[in-house]
Scaffold this active site. Sequence first.
Site, PDB file in Angstrom:
ATOM      1  N   LYS A 135      34.474 -89.383 -43.517  1.00 59.58           N
ATOM      2  CA  LYS A 135      33.211 -88.541 -43.983  1.00 59.58           C
ATOM      3  C   LYS A 135      31.962 -89.661 -44.721  1.00 59.58           C
ATOM      4  O   LYS A 135      30.577 -89.090 -44.649  1.00 59.58           O
ATOM      5  CB  LYS A 135      33.516 -87.791 -45.544  1.00 59.58           C
ATOM      6  CG  LYS A 135      34.511 -86.669 -44.975  1.00 59.58           C
ATOM      7  CD  LYS A 135      33.972 -85.442 -43.475  1.00 59.58           C
ATOM      8  CE  LYS A 135      34.686 -84.282 -43.440  1.00 59.58           C
ATOM      9  NZ  LYS A 135      36.158 -85.482 -42.529  1.00 59.58           N
TER      10      LYS A 135
HETATM   11  C1  LIG Z   1      36.416 -84.097 -41.389  1.00 56.79           C
HETATM   12  C2  LIG Z   1      37.342 -84.780 -40.619  1.00 56.79           C
HETATM   13  C3  LIG Z   1      38.220 -84.616 -39.837  1.00 56.79           C
HETATM   14  C4  LIG Z   1      37.287 -83.542 -38.637  1.00 56.79           C
HETATM   15  O1  LIG Z   1      36.374 -84.246 -38.489  1.00 56.79           O
HETATM   16  P1  LIG Z   1      35.185 -83.157 -37.978  1.00 56.79           P
HETATM   17  O2  LIG Z   1      34.049 -83.279 -37.633  1.00 56.79           O
HETATM   18  O3  LIG Z   1      35.054 -81.689 -39.150  1.00 56.79           O
HETATM   19  O4  LIG Z   1      35.477 -82.326 -36.220  1.00 56.79           O
HETATM   20  C5  LIG Z   1      39.036 -85.680 -39.110  1.00 56.79           C
HETATM   21  N1  LIG Z   1      40.088 -86.278 -39.903  1.00 56.79           N
HETATM   22  C6  LIG Z   1      39.643 -86.539 -40.885  1.00 56.79           C
HETATM   23  C7  LIG Z   1      40.615 -87.695 -41.971  1.00 56.79           C
HETATM   24  C8  LIG Z   1      38.375 -85.664 -41.910  1.00 56.79           C
HETATM   25  O5  LIG Z   1      37.712 -86.672 -42.460  1.00 56.79           O
END
Ligand SMILES: *Cc1c(COP(=O)(O)O)cnc(C)c1O
Length: 494
Positions: free
Chosen positions: A112
């Site tokens: 993120k």
């Molecule tokens: C947010 C997240 C995902 C999923 O990503 P998206 O963009 O929502 O598909 C996968 N793994 C981790 C560790 C995340 O924080």
Amino acid sequence: MKEKMYLSTRGDQKPLNFYEAILQGIGSDGGLLVPEFDVDQKDLKALLHMNYVDMATEIISTFTPDDVKEDIRKLCQKAYGDGLFPKDVVPVEKAGDVYVAELFQGPTAAFKDMALSLLPHFMTFSLKQKGENREVMILAATSGDTGKAALEGFKDVKGTCIKVFYPIDGVSPIQKQQMITQTGDNVDVIGIRGNFDDAQTAVKKAFNSQELKDLCHQHNVFLSSANSINIGRLIPQIVYYFYSYLTLVNQKEIKLGDEINFTIPSGNFGNCLAGYIAKNMGLPIQKFIIASNKNNILTDFFQTGQYDANREFYKTNAPAMDILVSSNLERLVYFLCQDASKVNSYMQQLNETGVYKVDNDIFAKVQENFAAGWLNETNVLDTIGSCYKETGYLLDTHTAVGYGVYKEYQKQTNDQTKTILLSTASPYKFPSSVYQAVTGGILDEYEAIDALNEKTKVAIPTPLQGIKDREVLHKKVIDKETIIDFIGDQIKEL
Ligand SMILES: *Cc1c(COP(=O)(O)O)cnc(C)c1O
């Protein structure tokens, strides 16, 4: 030159420019904002030797007004060039024959960070460009990683403040500790008695509260959200597709122009969607391999064309992918048909019945571009264990879902195309599971961090070092019924 505008996937939103799209976040018709202009084809050769900040500037300014490229460079420098990330920002490692692009080297050790390091700067810049002098108050409900990444992103950013609400019964101990020890003069972290849905519902209510709207007006404040449907979360993510591809070219693993695959551990589908946009900008991507955990709604969609949310929700050891409503899929469906009235009707069906099925034309394009698979929790642990044993690379639970699904894809299709796996979290964010996978032992999260480090010698990311002993700065816990009053008081204090 014509200004670049954004429209809604559902067709009932007047065109917005980049700044308006960032500040508004979502279409007024409930749809998601998408560019109405054709994205430029990028000259890969020109990007080849650029550092991350320069490449980000080139890619991102495709989506912004033409006259602000140098401003965008400054924002990218703040996000990626001023020491929050390592010098190469997204290192590409190798686990056997799989390339692993590490999206977790940022300030909170989570994927993120790639977007939330830049979004706050997009927001303050957009306010400035619009001639606004209002302060932005970000409200976020979090089930884990987003809250911490948003806190780090907005911390001490002038003209902004952020309130993160987390369910006291719904985040992991490390995630909680990361949030309640957050520093910064403009940050607030508040526990909500209840689960994630309670916290999310309470925050949604705050956005719709007339009382808060009036208070904001009186106090020159503007409420916004940092959640993943904002186009400002998506655009920064396009960059690392180019960057990791070109890293392989620079390392002579592939030749410029060779097609590759990307494997993506997916939840809300924002990560993958950024890749799809990269493909439309000329990046030679053959297939996206979409990996899910036991909440395998995306696997079913990509294999059948039917999105069916009428199913049980599972809490798994890859919690960031525990999701039944994958918001960004709506953007993909829109891109594949370019028909807002069709998207609108699918979303209405989803709302009313929990199901929609795309037509054959759309599904044909889905099959051309995507493959999908899923792993159950035991498979996840087995995959971490076997990958570590065979290649020495330590996967977290989410990335392991990707690795396992890719291996299965390779076996079934015999596709030998080189593949980059996007790694979305440090193994130290989910240490109990990873420790168990590697040793068979059971430890609590903090013990597991040290034991895992001792066993594997993989470095503990700086943001997680000594986390247990950090000073708790946020102790507030409130009932969900009082959230609007709480926010109202905060607005009055600004
Ligand atoms: C947010 C997240 C995902 C999923 O990503 P998206 O963009 O929502 O598909 C996968 N793994 C981790 C560790 C995340 O924080």
